[in-house]
Design an enzyme around this catalytic site. Sequence first.
Site, short mmCIF file in Angstrom:
data_model
loop_
_atom_site.label_atom_id
_atom_site.label_comp_id
_atom_site.label_asym_id
_atom_site.label_seq_id
_atom_site.Cartn_x
_atom_site.Cartn_y
_atom_site.Cartn_z
N PRO A 17 -8.73 83.32 -43.16
CA PRO A 17 -9.68 83.36 -42.06
C PRO A 17 -9.49 82.25 -41.03
O PRO A 17 -9.26 81.09 -41.38
CB PRO A 17 -11.04 83.18 -42.76
CG PRO A 17 -10.81 83.65 -44.15
CD PRO A 17 -9.39 83.36 -44.46
N ASN A 18 -9.62 82.65 -39.79
CA ASN A 18 -9.62 81.77 -38.61
C ASN A 18 -8.26 81.19 -38.24
O ASN A 18 -8.13 80.54 -37.21
CB ASN A 18 -10.65 80.64 -38.77
CG ASN A 18 -12.06 81.18 -38.88
OD1 ASN A 18 -12.47 81.97 -38.02
ND2 ASN A 18 -12.78 80.81 -39.91
N ARG A 25 -8.26 75.78 -30.55
CA ARG A 25 -9.29 74.75 -30.73
C ARG A 25 -8.87 73.79 -31.83
O ARG A 25 -7.95 74.07 -32.59
CB ARG A 25 -10.62 75.43 -31.11
CG ARG A 25 -11.20 76.26 -29.98
CD ARG A 25 -12.55 76.81 -30.38
NE ARG A 25 -13.43 75.76 -30.89
CZ ARG A 25 -14.53 76.01 -31.59
NH1 ARG A 25 -14.91 77.22 -31.86
NH2 ARG A 25 -15.28 74.99 -32.03
N TYR A 30 -5.43 70.47 -36.28
CA TYR A 30 -4.45 71.49 -36.65
C TYR A 30 -3.23 71.54 -35.73
O TYR A 30 -2.31 72.34 -35.98
CB TYR A 30 -5.12 72.87 -36.69
CG TYR A 30 -6.25 72.95 -37.69
CD1 TYR A 30 -6.01 72.72 -39.05
CD2 TYR A 30 -7.55 73.23 -37.29
CE1 TYR A 30 -7.04 72.78 -39.98
CE2 TYR A 30 -8.59 73.29 -38.21
CZ TYR A 30 -8.33 73.06 -39.55
OH TYR A 30 -9.35 73.12 -40.47
N ASN A 81 -1.73 80.21 -47.05
CA ASN A 81 -2.73 79.31 -46.48
C ASN A 81 -4.00 80.15 -46.42
O ASN A 81 -4.17 80.97 -45.51
CB ASN A 81 -2.33 78.81 -45.09
CG ASN A 81 -3.34 77.79 -44.57
OD1 ASN A 81 -4.46 77.70 -45.08
ND2 ASN A 81 -2.95 77.03 -43.55
N ALA A 84 -10.41 78.55 -45.37
CA ALA A 84 -11.57 78.07 -46.12
C ALA A 84 -11.75 78.80 -47.45
O ALA A 84 -12.41 78.26 -48.36
CB ALA A 84 -12.83 78.20 -45.26
N HIS A 87 -11.27 77.13 -50.92
CA HIS A 87 -12.24 76.28 -51.60
C HIS A 87 -13.24 77.04 -52.46
O HIS A 87 -14.00 76.41 -53.20
CB HIS A 87 -12.96 75.40 -50.56
CG HIS A 87 -12.00 74.76 -49.59
ND1 HIS A 87 -10.99 73.91 -50.01
CD2 HIS A 87 -11.84 74.89 -48.24
CE1 HIS A 87 -10.28 73.53 -48.94
NE2 HIS A 87 -10.78 74.11 -47.86
N GLU A 105 0.92 77.13 -52.28
CA GLU A 105 -0.27 76.97 -51.44
C GLU A 105 0.09 75.99 -50.33
O GLU A 105 0.74 74.98 -50.58
CB GLU A 105 -1.42 76.41 -52.29
CG GLU A 105 -2.67 76.08 -51.50
CD GLU A 105 -3.78 75.48 -52.36
OE1 GLU A 105 -3.75 75.63 -53.60
OE2 GLU A 105 -4.67 74.84 -51.78
N HIS A 107 -1.27 73.99 -46.55
CA HIS A 107 -2.29 73.65 -45.57
C HIS A 107 -1.67 72.81 -44.47
O HIS A 107 -0.81 71.96 -44.75
CB HIS A 107 -3.43 72.86 -46.21
CG HIS A 107 -4.11 73.63 -47.29
ND1 HIS A 107 -4.99 74.64 -47.01
CD2 HIS A 107 -3.99 73.57 -48.63
CE1 HIS A 107 -5.40 75.18 -48.14
NE2 HIS A 107 -4.80 74.55 -49.15
N ARG A 114 -10.36 65.06 -46.09
CA ARG A 114 -11.40 65.56 -45.19
C ARG A 114 -12.75 65.66 -45.91
O ARG A 114 -13.00 64.91 -46.84
CB ARG A 114 -10.93 66.90 -44.60
CG ARG A 114 -9.63 66.74 -43.78
CD ARG A 114 -9.17 68.05 -43.19
NE ARG A 114 -10.14 68.58 -42.25
CZ ARG A 114 -10.12 69.83 -41.78
NH1 ARG A 114 -9.15 70.66 -42.18
NH2 ARG A 114 -11.03 70.25 -40.94
N ARG A 118 -13.83 70.37 -49.01
CA ARG A 118 -12.41 70.78 -48.94
C ARG A 118 -11.57 70.16 -50.06
O ARG A 118 -10.36 70.42 -50.15
CB ARG A 118 -11.81 70.39 -47.59
CG ARG A 118 -12.46 71.07 -46.41
CD ARG A 118 -11.72 70.76 -45.11
NE ARG A 118 -12.59 70.93 -43.96
CZ ARG A 118 -12.80 72.08 -43.33
NH1 ARG A 118 -12.19 73.18 -43.72
NH2 ARG A 118 -13.61 72.14 -42.28
#
Length: 154
Positions: A17-18, A25, A30, A81, A84, A87, A105, A107, A114, A118
């Site tokens: 997601p996202n 943004r 990122y 990846n 969210a 988590h 995995e 990121h 963070r 997370r």
Amino acid sequence: MSSANHTPPVVLLLSGPNLNLLGEREPDIYGRATLEDHVAVARRAADEHGFVLEHRQSNFEGELVEAVQAARNHAAAVVINAGALTHYSWALHDALAAFDGVVVEIHLSNPAAREPFRHTSVIAPVADGVIAGFGGLGYGLAIEAVARKMSESR
Ligand code: CA2
């Protein structure tokens, strides 16, 4: 007589997601590269190792679960990846646990540095390893890790 298998191994890159918003943004966290840029890096690395890279991004947990299920008997490795979902998605944990190939995995940021929510990955226990905090560089490293891991198990 031995019969060689010349079908190139498939590496499935999954983006959660996202991640489709990358580059638009939060560049301080990122970076400015888009998801397409990261996929291109992974594809180049995959080409160099003789892998075929398939990519799928989804904002829906169930679609990602189905993609992992479909990777059984199809892909040699999954690089994920999960955004969210990393988590808290026990559904992705279970799907990845049922996948026999290599699981990496990845990121962009370093979640351990963070917010506390997370710091837990429910996917990490069913991954061969985790690459985090190296931004886009991580996508190339993930493919390299897949190649090394696959050559170990040959
Ligand atoms: O560092 C990573 O790669 C993450 O997987 C990114 C996820 C985050 O939830 C994980 O904790 C760590 C978030 C991806 C969302 O990316 C955005 C990009 C632009 C604008 C908004 C969100």
